[in-house]
Design an enzyme around this catalytic site. Sequence first.
Site, PDB file in Angstrom:
ATOM      1  N   TYR A  52      27.858 -23.176 -22.043  1.00  0.00           N
ATOM      2  CA  TYR A  52      28.262 -21.786 -22.265  1.00  0.00           C
ATOM      3  C   TYR A  52      29.345 -21.666 -23.338  1.00  0.00           C
ATOM      4  O   TYR A  52      30.364 -22.352 -23.287  1.00  0.00           O
ATOM      5  CB  TYR A  52      28.789 -21.147 -20.974  1.00  0.00           C
ATOM      6  CG  TYR A  52      27.758 -20.931 -19.891  1.00  0.00           C
ATOM      7  CD1 TYR A  52      26.387 -21.015 -20.135  1.00  0.00           C
ATOM      8  CD2 TYR A  52      28.164 -20.632 -18.591  1.00  0.00           C
ATOM      9  CE1 TYR A  52      25.453 -20.823 -19.130  1.00  0.00           C
ATOM     10  CE2 TYR A  52      27.241 -20.424 -17.569  1.00  0.00           C
ATOM     11  CZ  TYR A  52      25.881 -20.525 -17.842  1.00  0.00           C
ATOM     12  OH  TYR A  52      24.976 -20.323 -16.840  1.00  0.00           O
ATOM     13  N   PRO A 196      20.764 -11.100 -10.903  1.00  0.00           N
ATOM     14  CA  PRO A 196      20.329 -10.072  -9.948  1.00  0.00           C
ATOM     15  C   PRO A 196      20.090  -8.717 -10.610  1.00  0.00           C
ATOM     16  O   PRO A 196      19.379  -7.874 -10.066  1.00  0.00           O
ATOM     17  CB  PRO A 196      21.490  -9.997  -8.940  1.00  0.00           C
ATOM     18  CG  PRO A 196      22.682 -10.512  -9.683  1.00  0.00           C
ATOM     19  CD  PRO A 196      22.144 -11.561 -10.617  1.00  0.00           C
ATOM     20  N   LEU A 201      18.591  -5.122 -17.169  1.00  0.00           N
ATOM     21  CA  LEU A 201      17.542  -4.110 -17.085  1.00  0.00           C
ATOM     22  C   LEU A 201      17.779  -3.141 -15.924  1.00  0.00           C
ATOM     23  O   LEU A 201      17.615  -1.929 -16.052  1.00  0.00           O
ATOM     24  CB  LEU A 201      16.179  -4.797 -16.912  1.00  0.00           C
ATOM     25  CG  LEU A 201      14.963  -3.872 -16.723  1.00  0.00           C
ATOM     26  CD1 LEU A 201      14.723  -3.041 -17.976  1.00  0.00           C
ATOM     27  CD2 LEU A 201      13.714  -4.695 -16.396  1.00  0.00           C
ATOM     28  N   LEU A 202      18.210  -3.683 -14.768  1.00  0.00           N
ATOM     29  CA  LEU A 202      18.310  -2.872 -13.557  1.00  0.00           C
ATOM     30  C   LEU A 202      19.580  -2.027 -13.477  1.00  0.00           C
ATOM     31  O   LEU A 202      19.806  -1.326 -12.490  1.00  0.00           O
ATOM     32  CB  LEU A 202      18.174  -3.762 -12.314  1.00  0.00           C
ATOM     33  CG  LEU A 202      16.831  -4.503 -12.218  1.00  0.00           C
ATOM     34  CD1 LEU A 202      16.806  -5.445 -11.037  1.00  0.00           C
ATOM     35  CD2 LEU A 202      15.675  -3.513 -12.140  1.00  0.00           C
ATOM     36  N   THR A 203      20.390  -2.045 -14.536  1.00  0.00           N
ATOM     37  CA  THR A 203      21.525  -1.118 -14.598  1.00  0.00           C
ATOM     38  C   THR A 203      21.058   0.273 -15.010  1.00  0.00           C
ATOM     39  O   THR A 203      21.782   1.248 -14.874  1.00  0.00           O
ATOM     40  CB  THR A 203      22.576  -1.574 -15.627  1.00  0.00           C
ATOM     41  OG1 THR A 203      21.957  -1.590 -16.932  1.00  0.00           O
ATOM     42  CG2 THR A 203      23.107  -2.960 -15.293  1.00  0.00           C
TER      43      THR A 203
END
Length: 311
Positions: A52, A196, A201-203
């Site tokens: 990272y 998660p 995308l799921l925001t």
Amino acid sequence: MEHLTTANGAPASQLCFGTMQFGGKADIVASQSMYADCRAAGINFFDTAYVYTDGQSETMLGRFVQSERDDVLIATKAAYNKPATKANVLASFEESRARMNVDTVDLMYLHRFDPETPLDESFGALAELREDGLIRYIGISNFAAWQVMKAAQVARGLGVTVDVLQPMYSLVKRQAEVELFPACADQGIAVVPYSPLGGGLLTGKYAGDDAAGRLIDDARYKARYDVPWMHEVAAALPAIAAENGTDAATLAVAWVMKNPHVTAPIISARSSEQLAPSLAAMSFEMSDDLYDRLTALTQAPAPATDRLEEA
């Protein structure tokens, strides 16, 4: 099931914070702020990796934990970009440890399955680190179920265990339910899933025409989530969240948390502001009805045998 604890014996928190953005999209000030937010919310489990942000993620995390080292559980991963040979695993561990300025690492993962290196060689390195007291738990990330079972068998032969699996899992990425979760339950392996929020995308932030973010900028993430039904699910979430007085991101994280196979989802962010809805999942009470409603938005993956009549 493996119960993860900090060095001083406190149970690992229900959420883990992933520091992939430390030193990248999050500078030292934003990173320190998110670390403080996590600690204030009761998070004591932090995830980084050798690869990272060219080592800055590990370096920053190491700075933040110095005054409370035994109160937090630190996980890192062996070099993703090198073969998982014994020499490479040991060398990347030493470099990670030096960057973080810590004596021990609580949890050390193989970052991916390396088809070119025998697993008993990779695990030989992890077993040595465990025997020397340099790591407390052994993990694997991005492994298929057959690879998990093979790793568990190899580990047993070396007198150690696979303690944690880190798979991808979200409302739009449910493949782990088919074989990974049952394999881990069978072997007593904790499940600490990443993404998660489905890469963001799921925001709901990609619903507008002026959307920006890594699902647009990063070819890997674009390919991973460039499926029309996934975007339809994401578009439906904000309205359901509004009905329940919360954010789409909170719902997405809480949905993963509610799965009985999941030990601690890994949340992440670029800033304290972006992090807040994910942290809110810790106190969000998701009813069984709401869980079922969200689950029904997405297609359940086929059973391993593909005998749909048995699903």
